[in-house]
Design a protein around this motif. Structure first.
Motif, PDB file in Angstrom:
ATOM      1  N   TRP A  87      53.393  20.898  61.848  1.00 27.95           N
ATOM      2  CA  TRP A  87      52.773  20.128  60.770  1.00 27.95           C
ATOM      3  C   TRP A  87      51.267  20.172  61.009  1.00 27.95           C
ATOM      4  CZ3 TRP A  87      57.448  19.256  62.747  1.00 27.95           C
ATOM      5  CH2 TRP A  87      58.504  18.830  61.923  1.00 27.95           C
ATOM      6  N   ILE A  88      50.481  20.737  60.091  1.00 31.61           N
ATOM      7  CA  ILE A  88      49.043  20.856  60.286  1.00 31.61           C
ATOM      8  C   ILE A  88      48.297  20.185  59.129  1.00 31.61           C
ATOM      9  CG2 ILE A  88      48.963  23.166  59.221  1.00 31.61           C
ATOM     10  CD1 ILE A  88      46.641  23.833  61.130  1.00 31.61           C
ATOM     11  N   VAL A 114      55.630  20.202  66.523  1.00 37.65           N
ATOM     12  CA  VAL A 114      54.236  19.873  66.834  1.00 37.65           C
ATOM     13  C   VAL A 114      53.571  19.306  65.589  1.00 37.65           C
ATOM     14  CG1 VAL A 114      51.982  20.764  67.526  1.00 37.65           C
ATOM     15  CG2 VAL A 114      54.045  21.578  68.677  1.00 37.65           C
ATOM     16  N   PHE A 115      52.951  18.143  65.748  1.00 36.22           N
ATOM     17  CA  PHE A 115      52.203  17.480  64.682  1.00 36.22           C
ATOM     18  C   PHE A 115      50.726  17.471  65.069  1.00 36.22           C
ATOM     19  CE2 PHE A 115      56.476  15.923  64.680  1.00 36.22           C
ATOM     20  CZ  PHE A 115      56.814  15.741  63.353  1.00 36.22           C
ATOM     21  N   SER A 116      49.888  18.061  64.241  1.00 39.29           N
ATOM     22  CA  SER A 116      48.459  18.148  64.587  1.00 39.29           C
ATOM     23  C   SER A 116      47.783  16.789  64.572  1.00 39.29           C
ATOM     24  CB  SER A 116      47.737  19.080  63.610  1.00 39.29           C
ATOM     25  OG  SER A 116      47.579  18.464  62.333  1.00 39.29           O
ATOM     26  N   GLY A 117      48.332  15.805  63.811  1.00 36.08           N
ATOM     27  CA  GLY A 117      47.534  14.617  63.533  1.00 36.08           C
ATOM     28  C   GLY A 117      46.283  15.053  62.791  1.00 36.08           C
ATOM     29  N   LEU A 123      47.561  35.187  59.482  1.00 35.24           N
ATOM     30  CA  LEU A 123      48.424  35.059  60.654  1.00 35.24           C
ATOM     31  C   LEU A 123      49.874  35.407  60.361  1.00 35.24           C
ATOM     32  CD1 LEU A 123      47.047  31.728  62.224  1.00 35.24           C
ATOM     33  CD2 LEU A 123      46.301  34.079  62.625  1.00 35.24           C
ATOM     34  N   GLY A 124      50.189  35.637  59.093  1.00 33.72           N
ATOM     35  CA  GLY A 124      51.553  35.987  58.731  1.00 33.72           C
ATOM     36  C   GLY A 124      52.527  34.834  58.817  1.00 33.72           C
ATOM     37  N   TRP A 125      52.037  33.603  58.705  1.00 31.11           N
ATOM     38  CA  TRP A 125      52.887  32.430  58.841  1.00 31.11           C
ATOM     39  C   TRP A 125      53.594  32.099  57.532  1.00 31.11           C
ATOM     40  CZ3 TRP A 125      50.014  28.088  62.036  1.00 31.11           C
ATOM     41  CH2 TRP A 125      49.775  28.572  63.345  1.00 31.11           C
ATOM     42  N   GLN A 126      54.792  31.554  57.666  1.00 28.57           N
ATOM     43  CA  GLN A 126      55.491  30.996  56.510  1.00 28.57           C
ATOM     44  C   GLN A 126      55.022  29.556  56.340  1.00 28.57           C
ATOM     45  OE1 GLN A 126      59.782  30.923  56.697  1.00 28.57           O
ATOM     46  NE2 GLN A 126      59.952  29.530  54.960  1.00 28.57           N
ATOM     47  N   THR A 127      54.323  29.281  55.253  1.00 28.97           N
ATOM     48  CA  THR A 127      53.760  27.949  55.039  1.00 28.97           C
ATOM     49  C   THR A 127      54.436  27.275  53.846  1.00 28.97           C
ATOM     50  OG1 THR A 127      51.975  28.827  53.650  1.00 28.97           O
ATOM     51  CG2 THR A 127      51.533  28.607  56.008  1.00 28.97           C
ATOM     52  N   VAL A 128      54.553  25.962  53.949  1.00 29.89           N
ATOM     53  CA  VAL A 128      55.159  25.151  52.892  1.00 29.89           C
ATOM     54  C   VAL A 128      54.256  23.951  52.638  1.00 29.89           C
ATOM     55  CG1 VAL A 128      57.136  23.722  52.234  1.00 29.89           C
ATOM     56  CG2 VAL A 128      57.504  25.837  53.523  1.00 29.89           C
ATOM     57  N   PHE A 164      54.267  23.278  57.909  1.00 30.48           N
ATOM     58  CA  PHE A 164      54.060  22.372  56.785  1.00 30.48           C
ATOM     59  C   PHE A 164      52.569  22.031  56.685  1.00 30.48           C
ATOM     60  CE2 PHE A 164      58.524  21.323  57.906  1.00 30.48           C
ATOM     61  CZ  PHE A 164      59.104  21.621  56.678  1.00 30.48           C
ATOM     62  N   ILE A 165      52.002  22.237  55.508  1.00 32.71           N
ATOM     63  CA  ILE A 165      50.586  21.924  55.268  1.00 32.71           C
ATOM     64  C   ILE A 165      50.534  20.516  54.699  1.00 32.71           C
ATOM     65  CG2 ILE A 165      48.438  22.715  54.237  1.00 32.71           C
ATOM     66  CD1 ILE A 165      49.782  24.809  56.017  1.00 32.71           C
ATOM     67  N   ILE A 166      49.991  19.583  55.465  1.00 34.59           N
ATOM     68  CA  ILE A 166      50.050  18.167  55.111  1.00 34.59           C
ATOM     69  C   ILE A 166      48.651  17.556  55.063  1.00 34.59           C
ATOM     70  CG2 ILE A 166      52.373  17.830  56.031  1.00 34.59           C
ATOM     71  CD1 ILE A 166      50.956  16.699  58.600  1.00 34.59           C
ATOM     72  N   HIS A 167      48.606  16.284  54.658  1.00 34.33           N
ATOM     73  CA  HIS A 167      47.386  15.480  54.737  1.00 34.33           C
ATOM     74  C   HIS A 167      46.195  16.181  54.102  1.00 34.33           C
ATOM     75  CE1 HIS A 167      44.354  12.753  56.488  1.00 34.33           C
ATOM     76  NE2 HIS A 167      45.365  11.907  56.593  1.00 34.33           N
TER      77      HIS A 167
END
Length: 466
Positions: A210-211, A184-187, A447-452, A427-430
């Motif tokens: 991807w957010i 899923v890509f948030s745009g 939220l306990g998410w694994q973020t990169v 993935f934290i992008i943009h």
């Protein structure tokens, strides 16, 4: 089947979004954006593409802003021949923006030749208008919420993202030998209470997410934009002045037109002439009539006598002579013209002629980046340089917050909370480093998410042997 991603842009920066998904025997790109802003980023537009464009078989676009579509003409020029999937409105907006971008590239190269400031003896544009037009036959428009196949093992669905007309969240389902996975890509996500566009659609599940994080470190103030805009206009008219609103042609202009129409219909400001002086904004506005299912204005636009894009006070100015006729205009009126940060475009003519009059006002309706003419005006400088001359600033300057097209931190978190399962990786992008870091930490802590937070040209294995 192994699945990897390589970050060709939109990583560690807000612009240049490009995410290469490799399935081994099938490679596709999500977004194909131009780098904008700082010189060190813009230089990447001229770098050799990290892989042969002929090796890619498809491109999926989230929306039509240049930092998501602006590299397409160069990629096609370099040999990419595959389909470019997008929503219907995105296809039409991309045509408008890419042609304008090609024109600006040509003008910049010509100016560099004349002034001799380029390192090259004969500077060339990144791409031309003809290069932009060569993209159009490869655009393949798709409807929202209707899955389509880009490969026997890959299906794609678009969902409303808000932000601008046609903007989409992208869900990609990859079917492996034994299982399927959701990407899923948030745009770019819009605001939850935008009066024109739908709020971002909640997506329940994603294996990899991807957010975007443009405003990942800030919460927008609770500003009632319509009231502030009305107050600034009434103050100006009390001085018998004229209002200039620098606004970007796509999105911001139409939101301003909505608020002006509402204020006039409610009797909160007088019914005075509104001049929309921007051919691109006029073309973009027409698409709101063509794609009524992509926004919330359908009921308003179906009024029999008039509506916010067609009423007696509204005048569309396409021709240069029409624009120039406003230079000597005196009295109550509203001029909307690009660009939104007063860095170029027709609005400069209006500022040149009307800033020296203390009766007038300039109302900025968006963020003013450091170093721009708009930022200098908002910061209170007494003179600004336009067309090589110092212009005295006697008009009153206003800045209206609350008109951003980007979700703030709270809205990004709200959207993230719509997922019922934690993604394997997010993935934290943009986003700039600060905003990406803050959002990533918040998603991890709450939220306990694994973020990169990926870096430019970094690659990751997403799945092995699916």
């Amino acid at each position: 089947m192994d699945v990897t991603v390589k970050f060709l842009g939109g990583a560690g920066a807000v612009t240049g979004s490009k995410y290469l998904i490799d399935l081994g025997d099938f490679e596709f790109l999500v977004d194909c954006g131009l780098y904008q802003g700082a010189k060190n980023l813009r230089k990447r537009n001229w770098d050799k593409f990290p892989m042969p464009p002929t090796d890619m078989e498809a491109i999926i676009l989230t929306h039509a802003h240049l930092d998501h579509v602006g590299y397409l003409p160069k990629l096609v020029k370099q040999g990419f021949k595959g389909p470019i999937y997008c929503t219907e409105a995105t296809a039409e907006l991309a045509k408008i923006l890419l042609l304008d971008s090609g024109k600006l590239q040509e003008e910049e190269a010509e100016y560099a030749r004349k002034k001799g400031y380029s390192r090259h003896e004969s500077p060339e544009p990144l791409y031309t208008r003809d290069d932009a037009e060569s993209v159009f036959p490869q655009l393949v428009p798709q409807q929202f919420e209707t899955p389509f196949q880009i490969n026997p093992n890959v299906s794609v669905t678009y969902y409303h993202a808000g932000h601008i007309l046609g903007a989409a969240i992208v869900k990609v389902i990859v079917k492996g030998d034994t299982q399927e996975k959701k990407l899923v890509f948030s745009g770019d996500l819009g605001r939850y209470h935008d009066p024109i566009l739908y709020p971002p659609t909640r997506i329940p599940k994603a294996d990899i997410l991807w957010i975007e994080s443009t405003y990942g470190d800030r919460v927008s103030p609770p500003v009632k934009a319509e009231e502030e805009l009305g107050r600034a206009i009434r103050d100006t008219f009390d001085r018998d002045g004229l209002v200039i609103i620098p606004a970007f042609a796509l999105g911001r202009t139409q939101l301003v037109m909505y608020y002006l129409y509402q204020l006039m219909e409610k009797g909160k400001i007088p019914k005075v002439p509104i001049f929309l002086d921007s051919p691109m904004a006029i073309n973009a506005t027409k698409l709101y009539l063509d794609y009524k299912n992509d926004h919330q204005l359908t009921a308003c636009l179906e009024e029999e006598d008039h509506h916010l894009f067609d009423h007696p006070q509204l005048h569309y100015f396409r021709k240069q002579e029409e624009s120039r006729s406003l230079n000597e205009y005196r009295g109550n009126a509203i001029i909307i013209s690009a660009s939104g940060m007063a860095t170029g475009g027709r609005v400069l003519h209006h500022l040149f002629h009307h800033l020296p009059n203390e009766k007038n006002s300039v109302i900025f309706v968006g963020y003013q980046a450091y170093g721009t003419r708009g930022r200098r005006l908002v910061d209170g400088e007494n003179e600004v340089r336009i067309y090589g001359r110092e212009v005295p600033v006697k008009a009153k300057i206003y800045q209206i917050d609350g008109l951003s097209a980007h979700a703030d931190q709270e809205e990004l978190m709200d959207w993230a909370e719509g997922f019922t399962d934690r993604p394997k990786i997010t993935f934290i992008i943009h986003g700039e480093e600060q905003s990406a870091t803050v959002l990533g930490q918040k998603l991890h802590d709450e939220l306990g998410w694994q973020t990169v937070i990926p870096q430019y040209l970094e690659s990751f294995m997403l799945f092995k042997n699916i």
